[in-house]
Design a protein around this motif. Sequence first.
Motif, PDB file in Angstrom:
ATOM      1  N   SER A  91      49.257  47.291  76.583  1.00 35.20           N
ATOM      2  CA  SER A  91      49.326  46.335  77.392  1.00 35.20           C
ATOM      3  C   SER A  91      50.318  45.203  76.623  1.00 35.20           C
ATOM      4  O   SER A  91      49.653  44.486  75.774  1.00 35.20           O
ATOM      5  N   ALA A  92      51.045  44.418  76.905  1.00 36.03           N
ATOM      6  CA  ALA A  92      51.926  43.194  77.407  1.00 36.03           C
ATOM      7  C   ALA A  92      52.765  43.206  78.013  1.00 36.03           C
ATOM      8  O   ALA A  92      52.875  43.489  78.701  1.00 36.03           O
ATOM      9  N   MET A  93      53.149  41.400  78.117  1.00 41.99           N
ATOM     10  CA  MET A  93      54.206  41.029  78.749  1.00 41.99           C
ATOM     11  C   MET A  93      56.122  41.752  77.765  1.00 41.99           C
ATOM     12  O   MET A  93      55.953  41.125  76.495  1.00 41.99           O
ATOM     13  N   TYR A  94      56.757  42.524  78.465  1.00 40.30           N
ATOM     14  CA  TYR A  94      57.397  43.421  78.097  1.00 40.30           C
ATOM     15  C   TYR A  94      58.486  42.749  78.403  1.00 40.30           C
ATOM     16  O   TYR A  94      58.948  42.127  79.486  1.00 40.30           O
ATOM     17  N   TYR A  95      59.802  42.355  77.396  1.00 39.45           N
ATOM     18  CA  TYR A  95      60.754  41.377  77.035  1.00 39.45           C
ATOM     19  C   TYR A  95      62.342  42.160  77.029  1.00 39.45           C
ATOM     20  O   TYR A  95      62.171  43.049  76.482  1.00 39.45           O
ATOM     21  N   CYS A  96      63.473  41.177  77.648  1.00 40.97           N
ATOM     22  CA  CYS A  96      64.238  42.314  77.526  1.00 40.97           C
ATOM     23  C   CYS A  96      65.067  40.777  76.732  1.00 40.97           C
ATOM     24  O   CYS A  96      65.384  39.789  77.495  1.00 40.97           O
ATOM     25  N   ALA A  97      66.361  41.670  76.096  1.00 42.45           N
ATOM     26  CA  ALA A  97      67.056  40.713  74.929  1.00 42.45           C
ATOM     27  C   ALA A  97      68.595  41.438  74.906  1.00 42.45           C
ATOM     28  O   ALA A  97      69.056  42.406  74.438  1.00 42.45           O
ATOM     29  N   ALA A  98      69.867  40.832  74.300  1.00 40.03           N
ATOM     30  CA  ALA A  98      70.863  40.440  74.309  1.00 40.03           C
ATOM     31  C   ALA A  98      70.881  39.568  72.648  1.00 40.03           C
ATOM     32  O   ALA A  98      71.110  38.303  73.167  1.00 40.03           O
ATOM     33  N   GLY A  99      72.148  40.155  72.919  1.00 30.34           N
ATOM     34  CA  GLY A  99      72.259  39.568  71.428  1.00 30.34           C
ATOM     35  C   GLY A  99      74.174  39.665  71.308  1.00 30.34           C
ATOM     36  O   GLY A  99      75.135  40.817  71.589  1.00 30.34           O
ATOM     37  N   THR A 100      75.003  38.395  70.803  1.00 30.55           N
ATOM     38  CA  THR A 100      76.003  38.656  70.073  1.00 30.55           C
ATOM     39  C   THR A 100      77.083  39.333  69.378  1.00 30.55           C
ATOM     40  O   THR A 100      78.485  39.358  68.575  1.00 30.55           O
ATOM     41  N   SER A 101      76.183  39.735  68.449  1.00 32.06           N
ATOM     42  CA  SER A 101      76.231  40.268  66.443  1.00 32.06           C
ATOM     43  C   SER A 101      75.891  41.595  67.188  1.00 32.06           C
ATOM     44  O   SER A 101      74.794  41.637  67.394  1.00 32.06           O
ATOM     45  N   TRP A 102      76.485  42.512  65.610  1.00 29.38           N
ATOM     46  CA  TRP A 102      76.764  43.696  65.816  1.00 29.38           C
ATOM     47  C   TRP A 102      75.411  43.956  65.156  1.00 29.38           C
ATOM     48  O   TRP A 102      75.052  43.042  63.666  1.00 29.38           O
ATOM     49  N   PHE A 103      74.783  44.859  64.976  1.00 27.50           N
ATOM     50  CA  PHE A 103      73.171  45.428  64.276  1.00 27.50           C
ATOM     51  C   PHE A 103      73.184  47.159  64.338  1.00 27.50           C
ATOM     52  O   PHE A 103      73.694  47.529  64.884  1.00 27.50           O
ATOM     53  N   SER A 104      72.855  47.659  63.112  1.00 27.12           N
ATOM     54  CA  SER A 104      72.232  48.232  62.757  1.00 27.12           C
ATOM     55  C   SER A 104      71.085  48.942  62.194  1.00 27.12           C
ATOM     56  O   SER A 104      70.569  47.401  60.676  1.00 27.12           O
ATOM     57  N   GLY A 105      70.376  49.601  62.142  1.00 26.52           N
ATOM     58  CA  GLY A 105      69.430  50.423  60.486  1.00 26.52           C
ATOM     59  C   GLY A 105      67.776  49.382  60.883  1.00 26.52           C
ATOM     60  O   GLY A 105      67.454  50.119  60.398  1.00 26.52           O
ATOM     61  N   GLY A 106      68.118  49.547  61.852  1.00 24.25           N
ATOM     62  CA  GLY A 106      66.732  48.604  62.824  1.00 24.25           C
ATOM     63  C   GLY A 106      66.770  48.289  63.590  1.00 24.25           C
ATOM     64  O   GLY A 106      67.740  47.258  64.002  1.00 24.25           O
ATOM     65  N   ILE A 107      66.112  47.652  64.178  1.00 23.01           N
ATOM     66  CA  ILE A 107      65.201  46.741  65.110  1.00 23.01           C
ATOM     67  C   ILE A 107      65.988  45.140  64.493  1.00 23.01           C
ATOM     68  O   ILE A 107      65.324  44.765  63.973  1.00 23.01           O
ATOM     69  N   PRO A 108      66.900  44.408  65.429  1.00 23.52           N
ATOM     70  CA  PRO A 108      66.354  43.082  64.794  1.00 23.52           C
ATOM     71  C   PRO A 108      65.241  42.108  65.211  1.00 23.52           C
ATOM     72  O   PRO A 108      65.091  42.346  65.708  1.00 23.52           O
ATOM     73  N   ALA A 109      65.067  41.126  63.222  1.00 21.19           N
ATOM     74  CA  ALA A 109      63.985  39.820  64.606  1.00 21.19           C
ATOM     75  C   ALA A 109      64.555  39.344  65.712  1.00 21.19           C
ATOM     76  O   ALA A 109      65.752  39.829  65.888  1.00 21.19           O
ATOM     77  N   SER A 110      63.744  39.380  66.587  1.00 21.46           N
ATOM     78  CA  SER A 110      63.853  38.194  67.999  1.00 21.46           C
ATOM     79  C   SER A 110      64.789  36.780  68.104  1.00 21.46           C
ATOM     80  O   SER A 110      65.298  36.743  68.482  1.00 21.46           O
ATOM     81  N   ARG A 111      64.639  36.419  66.168  1.00 20.39           N
ATOM     82  CA  ARG A 111      65.729  35.466  66.899  1.00 20.39           C
ATOM     83  C   ARG A 111      67.411  35.831  66.200  1.00 20.39           C
ATOM     84  O   ARG A 111      67.997  35.094  66.362  1.00 20.39           O
ATOM     85  N   PHE A 112      67.252  37.204  66.128  1.00 20.92           N
ATOM     86  CA  PHE A 112      68.484  37.873  66.409  1.00 20.92           C
ATOM     87  C   PHE A 112      69.231  37.549  67.607  1.00 20.92           C
ATOM     88  O   PHE A 112      70.609  37.666  67.510  1.00 20.92           O
ATOM     89  N   PHE A 113      67.956  37.523  68.550  1.00 25.12           N
ATOM     90  CA  PHE A 113      68.835  37.104  69.720  1.00 25.12           C
ATOM     91  C   PHE A 113      68.668  36.347  70.865  1.00 25.12           C
ATOM     92  O   PHE A 113      67.927  35.410  70.449  1.00 25.12           O
TER      93      PHE A 113
END
Length: 126
Positions: A91-113
């Motif tokens: 149970s939580a508020m679920y947020y969608c996030a998008a960013g303009t930088s490429w990433f790999s290896g795991g979920i980036p921190a929220s500040r990445f988006f």
Amino acid sequence: QVQLLESGGDSVQTGGSLRLSCAASGRTYDIMGAAWFRQAPGKEREGVAAISMRSSGTYYAPSLKGRFAISQDKAKNTLYLQMNNLRPEDSAMYYCAAGTSWFSGGIPASRFFEYWGQGTQVTVSS
């Protein structure tokens, strides 16, 4: 600019399933990656799942892998989160996030988006 609009949140019982959607509009061709985060009252925002547009790689929070699945429909500019076997702790508020930088290896921190939706509420009752 990119606009994100989530939908699909609801109240379900333990063991139920939900599919969240996140429709993107605007400069969607700039998006290199997207993710779902969630935040419960009194808790920090945590990454749930992420997808890299460049590699199509998907990444999950270890505790959620196997129950949650992230996917995208590029033709519809829509991101999805399929959630199965839901538990009250989901149970939580679920947020969608998008960013303009490429990433790999795991979920980036929220500040990445750079771009965020307004959130959609998921409540799981026991």
